[in-house]
Scaffold this active site. Sequence first.
Site, PDB file in Angstrom:
ATOM      1  N   GLU A 222     -36.362  10.890  -1.347  1.00  0.00           N
ATOM      2  CA  GLU A 222     -35.854  12.231  -1.069  1.00  0.00           C
ATOM      3  C   GLU A 222     -37.013  13.033  -0.475  1.00  0.00           C
ATOM      4  OE1 GLU A 222     -32.810  13.317  -1.298  1.00  0.00           O
ATOM      5  OE2 GLU A 222     -31.970  11.514  -2.212  1.00  0.00           O
ATOM      6  N   CYS A 256     -37.767  21.971   0.253  1.00  0.00           N
ATOM      7  CA  CYS A 256     -37.528  20.966   1.285  1.00  0.00           C
ATOM      8  C   CYS A 256     -36.288  21.260   2.123  1.00  0.00           C
ATOM      9  CB  CYS A 256     -37.412  19.576   0.658  1.00  0.00           C
ATOM     10  SG  CYS A 256     -36.104  19.435  -0.579  1.00  0.00           S
TER      11      CYS A 256
END
Length: 496
Positions: A222, A256
């Site tokens: 991820e 992110c």
Amino acid sequence: MTITSGPVTEVAAAELQRLLDAQRAAQAADPIPDAATRRDRIDRLVAAVLEHSQELAGALEADFGSRPTTTSMEIDILGALQSIAFTREHFEEWMQPTEVPGGLGGVIPTTVQHRPKGVVGVIGPWNFPIVLVFAPAVEALAAGNRVMIKFSDMAPRTGEVFARAVASRMRPEEVVVVGGGLQTATAFSDLRFDHIFFTGSPKVGRLVAAAAGKNLVPVTLELGGKNPAIVAPDADIAGAALRIAGGRMLNNGQVCLSPDYAFVPEASKDAFIDAYKQAILTFFPTFIDNPDVVSIVNDANYARVTGLIDDAKAQGATEIVIVPDEEKDRLPAPDSRRLPPTLLVDVPTDAKVHDEEIFGPVLVLHTYANVDDAIGYAAAGEHPLSSYWYGGDTDDFRRFVLNTTSGAVSRNDFALAYSNDEAPFGGAGMSGSGAYHGKAGFDTFSHHRPIAQSDLPDALIPNLVPPITAERVAGVEAMAVGATAAAVARIKAREG
């Protein structure tokens, strides 16, 4: 409460191996835990985190230097609860074997067993260090696994509290948390887990994947990326600016999913800048002493982000710092790592800010004459974790979805796809591989094993081994001729 933390203490490779061996032995004794056992483990892990929530929030503030308790509670501690509740409600259904159509025209009954992979290693990031290990750990437990967590060394105080919290409710052979720095992280990645789940930067993700590859350990990555936000010709400029500003300033840009750059119509440039500034000043009417501001996490990241700004300015970009006028000569503030909200406009193509994820309160602003130019720019770069479109569900939007690749797409707000537990969440290419959230997470941490059975009076395998008779040769040749003719006929039928 005063929380102190000394130098990072490394965990020896031998101790990590001991913890893994203990979890593996416990898993071997109960390889497929029943639903009650899994639910009990989930509930105890949730209780452990919630019982220490205030201490964890205090530790997060100490690690960042400035981070509101409410922000930590909303996102890092309570933020996973909705997803956890969804998983807790449905995992027993997901556990059940799945019947699939029988093989060889239905004569071989087949079911798929969803069994735990075994021991899962979870490596967490620093920006949301609790929720981004807490949530995947719960999904791994729901799938029946044991979990070892490597907590980020950039949040050492929080790691100490989190490890103690988990240990208060969980046995180390169920879930265990280790701290440590680079040495520990390297040794952790070298362990022969049954699955590794990593959240962090592409740079570190490459190292984790390479280490796991040596042991053929499957990895979920991820990561992040240069997330685009395209403001369409039909968009409400003020509304889009407000939402992009919110997405950029969450956790002071250390997310992110935050948009890294925005495209707006040329004619709307000034209106967007004015609206973006107004939105930021609504969020932060003051900045230098505002307790709601999250500091940049450490000196190295502060220097990295300010370096990106300085490089862009040196190449001719215009910097717009968005704080009250009386604070502009006091910011940025290196001692408190308070980096103010910033727009970079007219940034040259060679600027370094185009090459790496910003991870700070900085947005690069581009303009376009034709929206297809903006779509083409987004399509040409590395695949981001999230893409944003502000405007209607138009042909332009559908062309954007068709021609770009990203982990997810959200229209008219921030991180919409991330919030839906019915949908998988993950990246693509440089922004990651694999997915989690809800059933996607359960599937990630499960081995889906087909179980096929035969009660036929005659075995099938003798038909595939010698002797190769003339009848078999003729049968294979006839099958090949028939299959070829059918394939060619399908093509001709489409060609008209």
